[in-house]
Design an enzyme around this catalytic site. Structure first.
Site: not given
Ligand code: 13P
Length: 255
Positions: A9, A11, A94, A96, A166, A172, A212
């Site tokens: 992803n 983003k 997601h 976010e 997640e 992150g 992560s």
């Molecule tokens: P990270 O791998 O940067 O922690 O992000 C995970 C994520 O949100 C994947 O959709």
């Protein structure tokens, strides 16, 4: 056996040139590991370019979001019909999007149904906040979310979708869950799916861990029996890291 699936992803990162260069830098490494399903999810504006690069490869393409209507006056939104033919996957719900754009389980569920109608495979994200985790509410939150996003799906549909656990506190932050902890929650999600659709579809349902994940810690997650892959954020923007995660998955799963 469930085919392991690793999705990147990206983003809101990379312009078109950067996306093309990133794909080119990981293509050979990814192609060398066909036993793992590999999915790249770049930003919308790069999808056509990346799609061209992936023609005649075994690597799949996914979008990061989608609006649950066929067409119409929804300024700025992207419909499943626009993605179909370009992508095979679409990330839905997601954290976010839930956090910054107010998406609810109910809205995500509408998206899931619409995606399936258009033969797009949704990668459906759920996970608890840090506060919920610390209050011991993980099981309750994840159960409620799983029931909400999978509502109304039949057994065939449950066996076709992909879910991603997640935990928000792990995204992150460089502070992943433990393999054992993630395995336990993912096992619970599978039980919820079994309750909704029966044991057969729940056994076929693929559930990823996300938060992560790196080349260094991927083995801890992929060695777990309930974890069928990873949804990777930051490390999917680094060719060597992402390829390592895929290679580690192939080794751990024996594919
Ligand atoms: P990270 O791998 O940067 O922690 O992000 C995970 C994520 O949100 C994947 O959709």
């Amino acid at each position: 056996m469930r085919i392991p699936i690793i999705a990147g992803n990206w983003k809101m990162n990379t312009n078109v040139d950067e996306a093309i260069r990133l794909v080119e830098s990981m293509l050979d490494g990814l192609e060398a590991v066909p036993g793992v399903e590999r999915v790249l999810c770049p930003p919308f504006v790069s999808l056509t370019y990346v799609s061209d690069l992936l023609v005649e490869t075994s690597i799949r393409l996914g979008a990061q979001n989608m609006y649950p209507a066929d067409k119409g006056a929804y300024t700025g939104e992207i419909s499943p019909g626009m993605l179909k033919g370009l992508c095979q996957y679409v990330i839905l719900g997601h954290s976010e999007r839930r956090q910054y754009f107010g998406e609810t389980d109910e809205f995500v569920n509408r998206k899931v149904h619409t995606a399936l109608t258009h033969d797009l495979v949704p990668i459906i994200c759920i996970g608890e906040t840090l506060a919920e985790n610390e209050a011991g509410q993980t099981a309750a939150v994840v159960t409620r979310q799983a029931r909400g996003v999978l509502a109304g799906l039949n057994g065939d549909q449950v066996s076709r979708v992909v879910m991603a656990y997640e935990p928000i506190w792990a995204i992150g932050t460089g502070r992943p869950a433990t393999g054992e902890g993630a395995n336990q929650v993912i096992g619970l999600i599978r039980e919820v799916a079994a309750g909704l659709a029966g044991p057969g579809p729940a056994q076929a349902l693929r559930i990823q861990y996300g938060g992560s994940v790196t080349g260094d810690n991927a083995a801890e997650f992929m060695g777990q029996p309930e974890i069928d892959g990873a949804l990777v954020g930051g490390a999917s923007l680094k060719a060597d890291q992402f390829v390592r995660i895929v290679q580690t998955t192939a080794q751990a799963k024996g594919v």
